[in-house]
Design an enzyme around this catalytic site. Structure first.
Site, PDB file in Angstrom:
ATOM      1  N   GLY A  47      36.352  46.155  41.817  1.00  0.00           N
ATOM      2  CA  GLY A  47      35.671  46.812  42.931  1.00  0.00           C
ATOM      3  C   GLY A  47      36.335  46.474  44.248  1.00  0.00           C
ATOM      4  O   GLY A  47      37.237  45.640  44.336  1.00  0.00           O
ATOM      5  N   VAL A  48      35.853  47.159  45.278  1.00  0.00           N
ATOM      6  CA  VAL A  48      36.370  46.971  46.632  1.00  0.00           C
ATOM      7  C   VAL A  48      35.237  46.471  47.504  1.00  0.00           C
ATOM      8  O   VAL A  48      34.139  47.047  47.505  1.00  0.00           O
ATOM      9  CB  VAL A  48      36.949  48.289  47.203  1.00  0.00           C
ATOM     10  CG1 VAL A  48      37.463  48.084  48.621  1.00  0.00           C
ATOM     11  CG2 VAL A  48      38.069  48.795  46.312  1.00  0.00           C
ATOM     12  N   GLY A  49      35.478  45.407  48.243  1.00  0.00           N
ATOM     13  CA  GLY A  49      34.469  44.856  49.138  1.00  0.00           C
ATOM     14  C   GLY A  49      34.655  45.346  50.562  1.00  0.00           C
ATOM     15  O   GLY A  49      35.375  46.306  50.822  1.00  0.00           O
ATOM     16  N   GLY A  50      34.019  44.656  51.489  1.00  0.00           N
ATOM     17  CA  GLY A  50      34.106  45.062  52.891  1.00  0.00           C
ATOM     18  C   GLY A  50      35.407  44.669  53.549  1.00  0.00           C
ATOM     19  O   GLY A  50      35.754  45.183  54.605  1.00  0.00           O
ATOM     20  N   GLU A  53      39.877  43.549  47.995  1.00  0.00           N
ATOM     21  CA  GLU A  53      39.682  44.123  46.662  1.00  0.00           C
ATOM     22  C   GLU A  53      39.549  43.002  45.641  1.00  0.00           C
ATOM     23  O   GLU A  53      40.144  41.927  45.800  1.00  0.00           O
ATOM     24  CB  GLU A  53      40.847  45.041  46.302  1.00  0.00           C
ATOM     25  CG  GLU A  53      40.574  45.933  45.105  1.00  0.00           C
ATOM     26  CD  GLU A  53      41.455  47.172  45.094  1.00  0.00           C
ATOM     27  OE1 GLU A  53      41.328  47.953  44.135  1.00  0.00           O
ATOM     28  OE2 GLU A  53      42.251  47.348  46.025  1.00  0.00           O
ATOM     29  N   ILE A  54      38.751  43.256  44.596  1.00  0.00           N
ATOM     30  CA  ILE A  54      38.486  42.261  43.560  1.00  0.00           C
ATOM     31  C   ILE A  54      39.108  42.756  42.256  1.00  0.00           C
ATOM     32  O   ILE A  54      38.838  43.880  41.817  1.00  0.00           O
ATOM     33  CB  ILE A  54      36.978  42.021  43.391  1.00  0.00           C
ATOM     34  CG1 ILE A  54      36.353  41.610  44.727  1.00  0.00           C
ATOM     35  CG2 ILE A  54      36.715  40.956  42.344  1.00  0.00           C
ATOM     36  CD1 ILE A  54      34.843  41.560  44.709  1.00  0.00           C
ATOM     37  N   LYS A  75      39.938  37.564  44.231  1.00  0.00           N
ATOM     38  CA  LYS A  75      39.623  38.313  45.456  1.00  0.00           C
ATOM     39  C   LYS A  75      40.850  38.262  46.354  1.00  0.00           C
ATOM     40  O   LYS A  75      41.383  37.183  46.634  1.00  0.00           O
ATOM     41  CB  LYS A  75      38.413  37.696  46.154  1.00  0.00           C
ATOM     42  CG  LYS A  75      37.163  37.697  45.289  1.00  0.00           C
ATOM     43  CD  LYS A  75      35.972  37.087  46.020  1.00  0.00           C
ATOM     44  CE  LYS A  75      35.402  38.040  47.033  1.00  0.00           C
ATOM     45  NZ  LYS A  75      34.129  37.545  47.604  1.00  0.00           N
ATOM     46  N   ASP A 181      23.297  35.707  53.567  1.00  0.00           N
ATOM     47  CA  ASP A 181      23.471  37.095  53.103  1.00  0.00           C
ATOM     48  C   ASP A 181      23.020  37.243  51.649  1.00  0.00           C
ATOM     49  O   ASP A 181      23.738  37.798  50.805  1.00  0.00           O
ATOM     50  CB  ASP A 181      24.936  37.522  53.253  1.00  0.00           C
ATOM     51  CG  ASP A 181      25.119  39.034  53.159  1.00  0.00           C
ATOM     52  OD1 ASP A 181      24.126  39.757  53.378  1.00  0.00           O
ATOM     53  OD2 ASP A 181      26.238  39.483  52.864  1.00  0.00           O
TER      54      ASP A 181
END
Length: 552
Positions: A47-50, A53-54, A75, A181
């Site tokens: 997936g792609v975070g803020g 990319e992971i 990450k 968070d």
């Protein structure tokens, strides 16, 4: 290197928050970890975070090269970004495998939802320098499960997750940090065998050290975190331990009821902050008024948070006791299996008007399913209600009447309005006799399709002798025998208004041979006159030094 990676390297992607996104890294790329003296092989992207990319990953030396198992994640972010730098240092200081095992032994826990750190460093790929972090791989996140279950979790599951998160928060707070968070997308279930019922809190990009400074709002850090769960202290720009508990309470409330009261105003952080202040000011009355099935244990948890001061260290034992006592009443323990089944969604208590509206809608749907013969369509598991069966007097007000007016007169309507029965007397009109057809007149209205005359589209007829024939056809000759006359040659209803005259017309003369005809035209002749006297205009002009030749 794939074509996708080349395109991304040429034009680096950027998120809305301004962070530069890394170019996609090809499957099978090997990262040399100098610090841990290991080599990691990158697998498919997860997936792609803020900010990065992971990727899935495995140990390059011990794992088979063609194997599909990837027990780790990496990450990756460009060196220009900062969140992974903060997270990396948090993991280095607090996520050591030995430290976590020591804490579990001291607290006599069976497991702890704290992720384990395995390595970090820098890696250069296609001319770009990246920062990476290696962690253990986990399963599905709670937010995806929450949506799959119809935005509702079983009540016992919610309190089991709350107990596990309190254990993690106690560990983080003991190390001098706050998470800031907590949300379903950052809580993952275990992937290894035996850890399926353990939730892990990940993503420490907003982790902040707890300081001994005086509590003072910081406008630069105001509204940090995910806005729907942000604590009241975080709205002011200060991350606190009690703020972490408050964020956890908002998540648990959402898992129980499906939606938080301020979720429709998320684009206005100040409005969300004001709504949270009003909600927490009298939390018991607000929860009991809006939601009917929220356990008292969660309300007491919120009340305890309200009693804390900004710098207080939470009483984790008290919080755990609240949740464990509720689970005992339901016959569960903290180690019970986590169940994620779609339950009944929490609703606001319906008033009498709402109930009447729902009954009306149900009856409307029922009346639409009625067939023309008065028998409804048979539904599975129910017998069709026939017309001869008696109607329930309690529900007859909202149903379509099926019997005649006289039958409904005997049934009493339970309504505040008086019932009125109106009888309409239908009078049958006797049809008028068709007037007799006049002599010599063919009634085309009573003719069959075979008897009707098909006319050419060039002919227009109004059954009148005046406009019977249009064109070059000659009118039929009138004979003494009326049976041989044309159908429309007889007089009609307007025969008294016209006088019929017969005139003989001589045919036009036709040329027997082609003749040449000469047509003479008069053409005007242009006359020119010579001027009597000479003028300067008549003198020969000099062109290019020469005069024009004289005309004879």
């Amino acid at each position: 290197m794939t074509g996708r990676g080349k395109k991304a390297a040429a034009a680096p992607r950027k998120k809305a928050n301004g962070y530069k996104m890394p170019a996609p890294i090809r499957n099978g790329e090997v990262i040399n970890d100098i610090m841990m003296k290991k080599k990691w092989r990158i697998g498919p992207s997860i997936g792609v975070g803020g900010f990065g990319e992971i990727y899935s990953a495995c140990d390059h030396e011990s794992s088979p090269k063609q194997g599909s198992g990837y027990p780790f994640v990496i990450k990756i972010e460009p060196h220009e970004n900062g969140p992974l730098f903060v997270e990396k240092h948090f993991y280095i200081r607090n996520a050591n495998k030995d430290d976590i095992a020591k804490y579990i032994k001291e607290k006599k826990l069976s497991s702890l939802g704290m992720p384990t750190y395995f390595g970090n460093g820098s890696h250069e790929y296609n001319g770009e320098k990246y920062r990476y972090l290696v962690l253990e791989r986990y399963g599905k996140d709670l937010w995806s499960l929450f949506k799959d279950c119809g935005r509702i979790f079983p009540t016992t599951t919610v309190f089991q997750l709350g107990l596990q998160m309190i254990d993690v928060l106690e560990y983080i707070h003991s190390r001098g940090y706050v998470h800031a968070d907590i949300k379903g997308a950052n809580i993952l279930l275990g992937l290894k065998k035996g850890t399926e019922n353990q939730a892990y809190l990940v993503d420490f990009g907003l982790a902040t050290r707890v300081t001994d400074k005086e509590f003072k709002p910081d406008p630069k850090c105001a509204h940090n975190g995910t806005i729907e769960y942000t604590s009241r202290d975080a709205h002011l720009g200060v991350a606190t331990m009690r703020g972490d508990l408050e964020i956890l309470g908002y998540n648990m409330l959402q898992w129980l009821v499906g939606e938080l009261p301020w979720e429709k105003n998320l684009k206005q952080p100040k409005a969300v902050q004001d709504m949270k202040e009003a909600f927490m000011k009298n939390v018991r009355s607000n929860i009991t008024k809006q939601y009917s099935h929220v356990p008292d244990a969660l309300i007491k948890f919120f009340e305890y948070i309200n009693s804390m001061k900004p710098k207080d260290v939470p009483d984790y034992t008290k919080c755990r006791t609240l949740f464990e006592n509720y689970l005992k009443t339901e016959g569960k323990t903290r180690n019970s299996k986590l169940e994620f089944k779609a339950g009944k969604k929490g609703k606001v208590k319906a008033s009498a008007d709402t109930k009447v509206t729902e009954d009306t809608q149900d009856s409307t749907v029922h009346s639409k399913k009625m067939a023309q013969n008065g028998v409804p369509k048979a539904r599975r598991g129910r017998k069709p209600v026939l017309k001869d069966q008696p109607i329930d007097s309690d529900n007859c007000e909202n149903e379509t009447p099926e019997n005649s007016i006289q039958e409904t007169k005997g049934n009493k309507r339970k309504s505040s309005e008086p019932s009125l029965v109106i009888k309409i007397k239908k009078t049958k009109l006797t049809p008028k006799a068709t007037p007799p057809v006049k002599k010599k007149y063919a009634n085309t209205a009573t003719q069959t399709s075979l008897e009707k005359i098909r006319r050419s589209p060039r002919k227009v007829s109004f059954d009148s002798p005046i406009c019977e024939i249009i064109g070059e056809k000659k009118p039929p000759k009138r004979t003494k025998d009326t049976s041989q006359e044309s159908v429309n040659s007889s007089g009609d209803i307007f025969e008294d208004s016209f006088v019929i005259e017969e005139k003989k017309v001589k045919p036009k003369r036709k040329l027997l041979a082609a003749e040449e005809v000469t047509v003479k035209r008069v053409v005007k002749k242009k006359l020119t006159t010579k001027p009597k006297t000479k003028s300067w205009k008549d003198l020969p002009t000099v062109v290019n030094g020469r005069s024009p030749p004289k005309t004879v």
